[in-house]
Design an enzyme around this catalytic site. Structure first.
Site: not given
Length: 542
Positions: A461-464
């Site tokens: 979800c591109w939430h690094y």
């Protein structure tokens, strides 16, 4: 070539870096340099929320790849990160989700004094110009425009009705007094157009004589002298350059970029750094550890009986028509990222706060080629336990790091993901959809089928976050003041400092971190300033 000199050097012009540059350059005596590896985001349709995917794996995207994921059938996952002014806020879904009180109070419980919910709420409000809500939870005077997505559909209201019947209350403000509930998401949008921190913070500050922005500046390492970071080395094309920071260097390159720069500079686990031919400068074991991300899918698709009657049967327009629809009328497939509606739910009685973030998208033929017209429902675990790493793949600053999110390493993440799919199936089978439902796709009969599908299709979800995490323990990289432990003149101020991932999309929290970080830097300057006439100014050397 003689190095340039500034008071503050900020690495990364993403969501955090643009905020920092704008806020710190408000002090006209502070000379600020903002370095960005990419250029201005001038591509056609960059402002269209629904066009974001067009820019993935392009020159506007770092387009990292994960290491093969051992719990996802060895798949490598495309890990997008913005490589342009505005950073990932330029190619993301524009969602504005803060997380909940429990996220930040947990940070404080971990020793991060000053980062509890009541401490950070003023910084959320400070940045925000909310077009929907005007109350104690929101701001109306900030530079960041927040609004609602276009594209509401009657199926969304059916979705909410089903959720309410299943115990998830209606919530008119998912960023307000409480997070739990179902409702419409907010986004960083102005009149249906993408709005980033580059638009709201940086652009109005560009005329300041004390602010310099250098694009296409690929940072190769930090200059460290006797326990103090004094500057930054970088390359512009084939030209090697150096700039010196008389006060501080601030890393705002994100949860992948910031630890990578530290490791390249000899700051991190000494044995790993030395293995790549780099002389260790400062042994800090937590650098690049504790990577967390939200992992979504599989989804349940509700196929409708009469797509035309539901307004979902219109054929996908050709690209030129879609472009014209958006530019002239803010309509069509490019006008939204299809995440208008969703929910935060507690799926276990033991959960004190939301354990799942849920989404639904009205899947019209106009927007999707590979999905049946209807409603797509999916979600992810709010607080995953699995932790991964960002490590050096080589000693070259021009090679990608080795990124291993280590998805599903903790069995609880997989168990909760199965529970989310089962709950989505229960929603999809709710009687409210009986009159319009033609069938379900991806309903999965058994737990084993859900697990198999998750291993095949689940993705980032591109939430690094959390690779330079804040804390007081031995693995923490920065303290509550965001200073890197054991070094002078260096802070990290981006999503990498989150002690744990927040419950929801991370862009809003990253912007808050930068707002608070700017205040911390100015407060540190004030505490070391002895002259009353210069109170609040950032001294040349902190």
């Amino acid at each position: 070539m003689e190095p340039s000199h500034f008071d503050i050097v900020i690495v990364g012009a993403g969501s955090a870096g643009c905020v920092l540059a704008a806020r710190l350059s408000e002090d006209e005596t502070c000379r600020v340099l903002l370095l960005e590896a990419g250029g201005a985001a001038k591509a056609p349709l960059i402002a269209a929320p629904g066009a974001a995917k067009f820019f993935w794996d392009t020159e506007l995207d770092w387009a990292f790849r994960s290491e093969p994921q051992r719990h996802l059938n060895g798949r490598r996952i495309l890990l997008n990160r913005g490589k342009c002014i505005g950073g990932s806020g330029t190619i993301n879904w524009s969602a504005y989700v803060r997380g909940n009180r429990g996220d930040y109070d947990h940070w404080a419980q971990l020793g991060c004094t000053g980062w509890g919910y009541d401490d950070v709420l003023p910084f959320f409000r400070k940045s925000e110009c909310n077009a929907i809500h005007d109350d104690e939870w929101h701001g109306r005077e900030g530079p960041l425009h927040v609004g609602e997505y276009n594209g509401r559909h009657p199926l969304h209201e059916m979705y909410f009705e089903a959720l309410e019947d299943l115990g998830v209350p209606r919530n008119l403000d998912l960023n307000g007094a409480r997070q739990e509930g179902c409702g419409y998401h907010q986004g960083t949008l102005l009149n249906g157009v993408r709005f980033t921190t580059a638009n709201g913070f940086l652009e109005p500050a560009l005329d300041r004589p004390n602010l310099t922005v250098e694009s296409f500046a690929h940072v190769t390492g930090l200059v460290v002298d006797k326990g103090r970071v004094t500057g930054v080395d970088y390359a512009v094309g084939r030209t090697a350059k150096r700039t010196m920071a008389d006060a501080e260097v601030i890393l705002a390159a994100g949860a992948i970029g910031s630890p990578h720069i530290l490791l390249l500079s000899g700051i991190g686990p000494a044995d790993e750094i030395a293995a790549h031919g780099i002389a260790p400068v400062h042994d800090l074991t937590g650098v690049g550890r504790h990577l967390r991300d939200h992992l979504a899918r599989p989804s349940i698709e509700i196929m409708v009986k009469d797509p035309e009657a539901m307004g979902l049967g219109k054929a996908m327009p050709d690209p030129d028509t879609a472009k014209e629809m958006f530019e002239k009328h803010r309509t069509g497939p490019l006008s939204t990222m299809q995440i208008e509606a969703g929910a935060f739910a507690r799926l276990r009685e033991s959960d004190e706060y939301s354990s799942a973030q849920l989404f639904c998208a009205a899947t019209s033929a106009e927007r999707f080629r590979d999905m049946p017209p209807g409603l797509s429902i999916w979600g992810y675990v709010c607080r995953p336990r699995s932790e991964g790493t960002v490590k050096l793949a080589t000693g070259s600053p021009f090679d990608r790091p080795a990124i291993d999110p280590n998805y599903f390493d903790d069995p609880d993440d997989l168990d909760r993901s199965v529970e989310i799919v089962e709950f989505c199936r229960e929603v999809a089978n709710h009687k409210v959809f009986d009159e319009v439902r033609a069938g379900l796709r991806g309903a999965f009969g058994t737990r084993e089928e859900i697990v198999a599908e998750a291993r095949d299709v689940a993705s980032t979800c591109w939430h690094y976050t959390s690779t330079c995490r804040m804390g007081t323990d031995d693995e923490a990289v920065v303290g509550p003041d965001l200073r890197v432990k054991g070094l002078d003149g260096l802070r990290v101020c981006d999503a990498s400092i989150m002690p744990t991932i927040v419950s929801g999309n991370t862009n809003a929290a990253t912007i808050m971190i930068a707002e608070k970080g700017a205040d911390l830097i100015r407060a540190g300057a004030s505490s070391q300033t002895t002259s009353a006439s210069s109170e609040g100014r950032i001294p040349r050397r902190l």
